[in-house]
Write an enzyme that holds these catalytic residues in place. Sequence first.
Site, mmCIF file in Angstrom:
data_model
loop_
_atom_site.group_PDB
_atom_site.id
_atom_site.type_symbol
_atom_site.label_atom_id
_atom_site.label_comp_id
_atom_site.label_asym_id
_atom_site.label_seq_id
_atom_site.Cartn_x
_atom_site.Cartn_y
_atom_site.Cartn_z
ATOM 1 N N HIS A 1 0.851 -1.207 0.000
ATOM 2 C CA HIS A 1 0.000 0.000 0.000
ATOM 3 C C HIS A 1 0.879 1.247 0.000
ATOM 4 C CE1 HIS A 1 -3.829 2.167 0.679
ATOM 5 N NE2 HIS A 1 -3.031 3.066 1.214
ATOM 6 N N CYS A 2 1.002 1.843 -1.150
ATOM 7 C CA CYS A 2 1.748 3.096 -1.279
ATOM 8 C C CYS A 2 1.182 3.851 -2.470
ATOM 9 C CB CYS A 2 3.238 2.814 -1.436
ATOM 10 S SG CYS A 2 3.590 1.607 -2.719
ATOM 11 N N TYR B 1 -7.744 17.439 -1.516
ATOM 12 C CA TYR B 1 -6.482 17.970 -0.993
ATOM 13 C C TYR B 1 -5.480 18.053 -2.135
ATOM 14 C CZ TYR B 1 -4.959 13.053 -1.063
ATOM 15 O OH TYR B 1 -4.642 11.779 -1.453
ATOM 16 N N THR C 1 -6.865 9.593 -3.997
ATOM 17 C CA THR C 1 -8.024 10.392 -4.416
ATOM 18 C C THR C 1 -7.622 11.731 -5.039
ATOM 19 O OG1 THR C 1 -8.211 11.300 -2.185
ATOM 20 C CG2 THR C 1 -9.541 9.353 -2.704
ATOM 21 N N ARG D 1 -10.284 0.543 -6.494
ATOM 22 C CA ARG D 1 -10.507 0.974 -5.117
ATOM 23 C C ARG D 1 -11.831 1.716 -5.027
ATOM 24 N NH1 ARG D 1 -6.925 5.326 -1.716
ATOM 25 N NH2 ARG D 1 -6.974 4.275 0.297
ATOM 26 N N ARG E 1 -14.420 12.464 3.889
ATOM 27 C CA ARG E 1 -13.584 13.656 3.715
ATOM 28 C C ARG E 1 -12.733 13.561 2.429
ATOM 29 N NH1 ARG E 1 -8.471 11.913 5.218
ATOM 30 N NH2 ARG E 1 -8.655 10.010 6.430
ATOM 31 N N ASP F 1 2.128 2.991 3.192
ATOM 32 C CA ASP F 1 1.249 4.145 2.922
ATOM 33 C C ASP F 1 2.048 5.397 2.529
ATOM 34 O OD1 ASP F 1 -1.254 5.342 2.524
ATOM 35 O OD2 ASP F 1 -1.204 6.262 4.504
HETATM 36 C C1 0GY Z 1 -4.353 6.366 2.508
HETATM 37 C C2 0GY Z 1 -5.164 7.212 3.351
HETATM 38 C C3 0GY Z 1 -5.727 8.406 3.028
HETATM 39 C C4 0GY Z 1 -5.821 8.951 1.716
HETATM 40 C C5 0GY Z 1 -6.105 8.281 0.599
HETATM 41 O O1 0GY Z 1 -6.567 8.124 -1.650
HETATM 42 C C6 0GY Z 1 -6.374 8.893 -0.711
HETATM 43 O O2 0GY Z 1 -6.413 10.116 -0.813
HETATM 44 O O3 0GY Z 1 -6.172 6.980 0.607
HETATM 45 C C7 0GY Z 1 -6.317 9.201 4.107
HETATM 46 O O4 0GY Z 1 -6.381 10.429 3.995
HETATM 47 O O5 0GY Z 1 -6.733 8.600 5.132
HETATM 48 O O6 0GY Z 1 -4.487 5.153 2.516
HETATM 49 O O7 0GY Z 1 -3.544 6.890 1.778
#
Ligand code: 0GY
Length: 306
Positions: free
Chosen positions: A31-32, A49, A77, A124, A130, A257
Site C-alpha cells: 500500500h503506497c 487535498y 483520491t 478501489r 472527507r 502508505d
Molecule cells: C491512505 C489514506 C488516506 C488517503 C487516501 O486516496 C487517498 O487520498 O487513501 C487518508 O487520507 O486517510 O491510505 O492513503
Amino acid sequence: MAFQKTPGWLDWYADPSTPRLRVPSGSVDAHCHVFGPGEQFPFAPERKYTPCDASKQQLFALRDRLGFARNVIVQATCHGADNRAMADACRASDGRARGVATVRRSVSDGELQELHDAGVRGVRFNFVKRLVDFTPKDELLEIAGRIEALGWHVVIYFEAQDLPELWDFFTALPTTVVVDHMGRPDVSKPVDGPEFALFLKFMEEHPNVWSKVSCPERLSLAGPPALNGERNAYRDVVPFARRVVESFPDRVLWGTDWPHPNLKDHMPDDGLLVDFIPHIATTPALQRKLLVDNPMRLYWPEEAMR
Ligand code: 0GY
C-alpha cells in the site's frame, strides 16, 4: 502547472532510518502511492487535498532503502479517476509494481485492458467522506462485475462506524475484497469490544475478505515516535493489528502508505514503520505470509505458483 499544497500539508520524510528488521527476501510494500509530479500528471479538479509531489523514482528509492522488492501502488483520491501517474509508475517498475486503480462507470473495456497491461489488478472504492464525493452503489457493483472478468479484486476504504451501513454492499461484491487499514478502528475502544468484533466477524464470515494491517501512524492516539523516542511506536494499534494477523494469517497485507497523505500531527519515519511489523506479526513464518506469500498470491499469482 504549479500546484499550491493544502495549507499545513506535511511532506514525506526524506531520510528514513534503516529498519532493524531485515524483511524477508521478496517482500512487498502493498500500500503506497505516487503523487504527480503535478507538472507531468496534474491533480484532479475534484480532489479534496493537494499534496506534495512524490514521484515513482522516489518511491522506488524508498523500496530499496527499506529492503523491499516490490510495490502495490494504490490510486490516491487527489488523482481522481485519472490513473496515469500510477500506471506510469507500474510500467516503469520492470514488473516490480502492481497497481490498484479508480475507475468510473464510463471506463471502456479498452481502457481497462490498458490498465491491466500496465500492471493494475484491482479497483478501489473509497467511502471515507472527507476524501471523495458519493458514488451510487449500483455504479460500483457494475464496475465490480466488469473487473471480476479480468481477475481483479476490489479494495475498500471506510471508517469503522460506517461498516454496519456498508455491510450488505460489501458482502455482495463478487471478487476478493481487500480492506484498507483494518477498516480504521477507533483504537481508544477495546480490541474485544463490539465495534472491532464486527470487523472480525466480517472477515470470519467472508473468506473473500482480506485486510491491510497498515497505517498505525494514522490510527494511533499514543503520540508520534519522534516525541516519545521509542522504536516500539504506535503501541495502541498493536492489539488490533496483531489480532487480525493471528486470526487471518493468509489474508493480510502490509504497506507503508508512503507518502502518507493527510497526516496532521507528524510524518512517520518509514524505517520505524517497518520496525512495527514484528510487533504485529511476531514470528518469521507470519512475517513471510504478510510480506511475501499473501501479496504475491494476490498480485503476482503467476510467480507465486511457480
Ligand atoms: C491512505 C489514506 C488516506 C488517503 C487516501 O486516496 C487517498 O487520498 O487513501 C487518508 O487520507 O486517510 O491510505 O492513503
